[in-house]
Motif scaffolding. Structure first.
Motif, short mmCIF file in Angstrom:
data_model
loop_
_atom_site.label_atom_id
_atom_site.label_comp_id
_atom_site.label_asym_id
_atom_site.label_seq_id
_atom_site.Cartn_x
_atom_site.Cartn_y
_atom_site.Cartn_z
N ALA A 49 0.85 -1.19 0.00
CA ALA A 49 0.00 0.00 0.00
C ALA A 49 0.88 1.23 0.00
O ALA A 49 1.99 1.22 0.55
N GLN A 50 0.36 2.31 -0.61
CA GLN A 50 1.06 3.58 -0.64
C GLN A 50 0.07 4.69 -0.39
O GLN A 50 -1.11 4.58 -0.76
N ILE A 51 0.57 5.77 0.21
CA ILE A 51 -0.28 6.93 0.47
C ILE A 51 0.45 8.17 0.00
O ILE A 51 1.64 8.35 0.24
N GLU A 55 -3.43 12.30 0.61
CA GLU A 55 -4.14 11.20 1.29
C GLU A 55 -4.66 10.12 0.33
O GLU A 55 -5.27 9.15 0.79
N THR A 56 -4.43 10.28 -0.96
CA THR A 56 -4.81 9.21 -1.89
C THR A 56 -4.05 7.95 -1.54
O THR A 56 -2.84 7.98 -1.33
N ALA A 57 -4.77 6.84 -1.49
CA ALA A 57 -4.16 5.55 -1.14
C ALA A 57 -4.28 4.58 -2.30
O ALA A 57 -5.30 4.55 -3.00
N ILE A 58 -3.23 3.80 -2.48
CA ILE A 58 -3.20 2.79 -3.54
C ILE A 58 -2.84 1.46 -2.88
O ILE A 58 -1.96 1.41 -2.02
N TYR A 59 -3.53 0.39 -3.29
CA TYR A 59 -3.33 -0.92 -2.68
C TYR A 59 -3.02 -1.98 -3.74
O TYR A 59 -3.52 -1.92 -4.87
N ALA A 60 -2.23 -2.95 -3.33
CA ALA A 60 -2.06 -4.14 -4.16
C ALA A 60 -3.39 -4.87 -4.25
O ALA A 60 -4.18 -4.87 -3.29
#
Length: 115
Positions: A49-51, A55-60
């Motif tokens: 995961a990345q933020i 505050e946008t978050a990206i997930y595997a």
């Protein structure tokens, strides 16, 4: 010198939850990206995961819907809330942060999930 310190790993039963923490030695505003990676023996480290600063978050795909990344600027801490853990989530988890073109890593925290 920027430092990241990971904590919060441990042993949990399948279906359980853990919250990982990553404390930075500097303001979180300095980082362009903050995230969590995991690694199992014999494999490359993979992003979980990345933020972003907004505050946008990206997930595997493998953790979408079960894991949540967040940050607390006042505490200079990034969190990874992991729910409904499964044995395949067993790995060493690493915090990562990028400032300009430099990447920084935490020391890693072991997560083990028993079936």
């Amino acid at each position: 010198q920027v430092q990241l310190v990971d904590s919060g790993g441990g042993l949990v039963q399948s279906g359980g939850s853990l919250r990982l923490s990553c404390v930075a030695s500097t303001s979180l505003d300095r980082f362009s990206i903050l995230g969590w990676y995991r690694q199992v023996p014999g494999q490359n480290r993979q992003v979980v995961a990345q933020i972003m600063p907004d505050e946008t978050a990206i997930y595997a795909n493998s953790v979408e819907g079960g894991f949540t990344i967040s940050k607390d600027k006042a505490e200079k801490t990034v969190y990874l809330q992991m729910n409904n853990l499964a044995p395949e989530d067993k790995a060493v988890y690493y915090c990562n942060g990028i400032i300009l073109l430099s990447g920084y890593w935490g020391q890693g925290t072991q997560v083990t999930v028993s079936s």
